[in-house]
Design a protein around this motif. Sequence first.
Motif, PDB file in Angstrom:
ATOM      1  N   MET A   1       0.815  -1.195   0.000  1.00  0.00           N
ATOM      2  CA  MET A   1       0.000   0.000   0.000  1.00  0.00           C
ATOM      3  C   MET A   1       0.858   1.258   0.000  1.00  0.00           C
ATOM      4  N   ASN A   2       2.056   1.168   0.556  1.00  0.00           N
ATOM      5  CA  ASN A   2       2.900   2.360   0.621  1.00  0.00           C
ATOM      6  C   ASN A   2       3.788   2.515  -0.610  1.00  0.00           C
ATOM      7  N   GLY A   3       3.640   1.625  -1.585  1.00  0.00           N
ATOM      8  CA  GLY A   3       4.399   1.735  -2.823  1.00  0.00           C
ATOM      9  C   GLY A   3       5.789   1.144  -2.762  1.00  0.00           C
ATOM     10  N   GLU A   4       6.132   0.491  -1.678  1.00  0.00           N
ATOM     11  CA  GLU A   4       7.469  -0.086  -1.535  1.00  0.00           C
ATOM     12  C   GLU A   4       7.704  -1.203  -2.551  1.00  0.00           C
ATOM     13  N   LEU A   5       6.652  -1.966  -2.853  1.00  0.00           N
ATOM     14  CA  LEU A   5       6.757  -3.038  -3.843  1.00  0.00           C
ATOM     15  C   LEU A   5       6.109  -2.588  -5.144  1.00  0.00           C
ATOM     16  N   GLN A   6       6.775  -2.836  -6.239  1.00  0.00           N
ATOM     17  CA  GLN A   6       6.273  -2.425  -7.540  1.00  0.00           C
ATOM     18  C   GLN A   6       5.354  -3.492  -8.130  1.00  0.00           C
ATOM     19  N   THR A   7       4.391  -3.056  -8.920  1.00  0.00           N
ATOM     20  CA  THR A   7       3.498  -3.978  -9.611  1.00  0.00           C
ATOM     21  C   THR A   7       4.326  -4.978 -10.410  1.00  0.00           C
ATOM     22  N   GLY A   8       3.997  -6.259 -10.272  1.00  0.00           N
ATOM     23  CA  GLY A   8       4.697  -7.307 -10.998  1.00  0.00           C
ATOM     24  C   GLY A   8       5.899  -7.881 -10.269  1.00  0.00           C
ATOM     25  N   ALA A   9       6.276  -7.285  -9.150  1.00  0.00           N
ATOM     26  CA  ALA A   9       7.432  -7.791  -8.406  1.00  0.00           C
ATOM     27  C   ALA A   9       7.110  -9.180  -7.855  1.00  0.00           C
ATOM     28  N   PRO A  10       8.047 -10.108  -7.999  1.00  0.00           N
ATOM     29  CA  PRO A  10       7.797 -11.456  -7.474  1.00  0.00           C
ATOM     30  C   PRO A  10       7.888 -11.488  -5.956  1.00  0.00           C
ATOM     31  N   LEU A  11       7.057 -12.326  -5.355  1.00  0.00           N
ATOM     32  CA  LEU A  11       7.120 -12.552  -3.915  1.00  0.00           C
ATOM     33  C   LEU A  11       7.868 -13.852  -3.668  1.00  0.00           C
ATOM     34  N   PRO A  12       8.472 -13.987  -2.496  1.00  0.00           N
ATOM     35  CA  PRO A  12       9.171 -15.241  -2.212  1.00  0.00           C
ATOM     36  C   PRO A  12       8.175 -16.400  -2.177  1.00  0.00           C
ATOM     37  N   SER A  13       8.685 -17.585  -2.433  1.00  0.00           N
ATOM     38  CA  SER A  13       7.816 -18.754  -2.327  1.00  0.00           C
ATOM     39  C   SER A  13       7.329 -18.876  -0.889  1.00  0.00           C
ATOM     40  N   MET A  14       6.225 -19.580  -0.716  1.00  0.00           N
ATOM     41  CA  MET A  14       5.673 -19.742   0.628  1.00  0.00           C
ATOM     42  C   MET A  14       6.690 -20.402   1.562  1.00  0.00           C
ATOM     43  N   ARG A  15       7.364 -21.417   1.061  1.00  0.00           N
ATOM     44  CA  ARG A  15       8.351 -22.114   1.899  1.00  0.00           C
ATOM     45  C   ARG A  15       9.524 -21.211   2.265  1.00  0.00           C
ATOM     46  N   ALA A  16      10.020 -20.470   1.284  1.00  0.00           N
ATOM     47  CA  ALA A  16      11.164 -19.589   1.548  1.00  0.00           C
ATOM     48  C   ALA A  16      10.788 -18.497   2.548  1.00  0.00           C
ATOM     49  N   LEU A  17       9.607 -17.908   2.390  1.00  0.00           N
ATOM     50  CA  LEU A  17       9.178 -16.861   3.311  1.00  0.00           C
ATOM     51  C   LEU A  17       8.968 -17.428   4.713  1.00  0.00           C
ATOM     52  N   ALA A  18       8.316 -18.573   4.797  1.00  0.00           N
ATOM     53  CA  ALA A  18       8.078 -19.204   6.098  1.00  0.00           C
ATOM     54  C   ALA A  18       9.397 -19.455   6.815  1.00  0.00           C
ATOM     55  N   LYS A  19      10.376 -19.954   6.084  1.00  0.00           N
ATOM     56  CA  LYS A  19      11.681 -20.244   6.684  1.00  0.00           C
ATOM     57  C   LYS A  19      12.370 -18.958   7.126  1.00  0.00           C
ATOM     58  N   LYS A  29       0.713 -19.424   3.765  1.00  0.00           N
ATOM     59  CA  LYS A  29      -0.316 -19.762   2.768  1.00  0.00           C
ATOM     60  C   LYS A  29      -1.594 -18.980   3.045  1.00  0.00           C
ATOM     61  N   ALA A  30      -2.000 -18.916   4.307  1.00  0.00           N
ATOM     62  CA  ALA A  30      -3.207 -18.162   4.671  1.00  0.00           C
ATOM     63  C   ALA A  30      -3.030 -16.678   4.372  1.00  0.00           C
ATOM     64  N   ALA A  31      -1.850 -16.144   4.661  1.00  0.00           N
ATOM     65  CA  ALA A  31      -1.583 -14.729   4.389  1.00  0.00           C
ATOM     66  C   ALA A  31      -1.629 -14.459   2.887  1.00  0.00           C
ATOM     67  N   TYR A  32      -1.006 -15.303   2.080  1.00  0.00           N
ATOM     68  CA  TYR A  32      -1.022 -15.134   0.634  1.00  0.00           C
ATOM     69  C   TYR A  32      -2.449 -15.232   0.090  1.00  0.00           C
ATOM     70  N   GLU A  33      -3.246 -16.147   0.643  1.00  0.00           N
ATOM     71  CA  GLU A  33      -4.636 -16.276   0.195  1.00  0.00           C
ATOM     72  C   GLU A  33      -5.429 -15.014   0.512  1.00  0.00           C
ATOM     73  N   ASN A  34      -5.198 -14.442   1.694  1.00  0.00           N
ATOM     74  CA  ASN A  34      -5.872 -13.191   2.051  1.00  0.00           C
ATOM     75  C   ASN A  34      -5.445 -12.043   1.143  1.00  0.00           C
ATOM     76  N   LEU A  35      -4.150 -11.963   0.858  1.00  0.00           N
ATOM     77  CA  LEU A  35      -3.653 -10.913  -0.034  1.00  0.00           C
ATOM     78  C   LEU A  35      -4.224 -11.067  -1.441  1.00  0.00           C
ATOM     79  N   GLN A  36      -4.352 -12.304  -1.896  1.00  0.00           N
ATOM     80  CA  GLN A  36      -4.913 -12.547  -3.221  1.00  0.00           C
ATOM     81  C   GLN A  36      -6.400 -12.199  -3.234  1.00  0.00           C
ATOM     82  N   ARG A  37      -7.113 -12.611  -2.188  1.00  0.00           N
ATOM     83  CA  ARG A  37      -8.544 -12.311  -2.088  1.00  0.00           C
ATOM     84  C   ARG A  37      -8.796 -10.804  -2.127  1.00  0.00           C
TER      85      ARG A  37
END
Length: 100
Positions: A1-19, A29-37
Amino acid sequence: MNGELQTGAPLPSMRALAKSIHVSVITVKAAYENLQRDGFIETTIGRGSFVSAQNKDFVQEEQQRRAEEHLQEAAEIGRTYDIPIDTLVEMLKIFYQGDD
């Protein structure tokens, strides 16, 4: 929301972020689902998750909610200290219009 991430920027995989943040994959996974929703990310099977264009309706709704909280507080102060509503409305108009 603050513009820190640019449109199209890849996010880390769920496993990599969790680790990296020491939480379970299920939590990420729940956080990514909420962000997608809410329209903040797009996920494509086999490609991953990416920042989507900002969901302007969601952002506007969130900012309106914040304004309502401040206005509620101002109304409570006005009632407590007998500040006339016309005075509060006039102050809001001045702040809204800025220093033009």
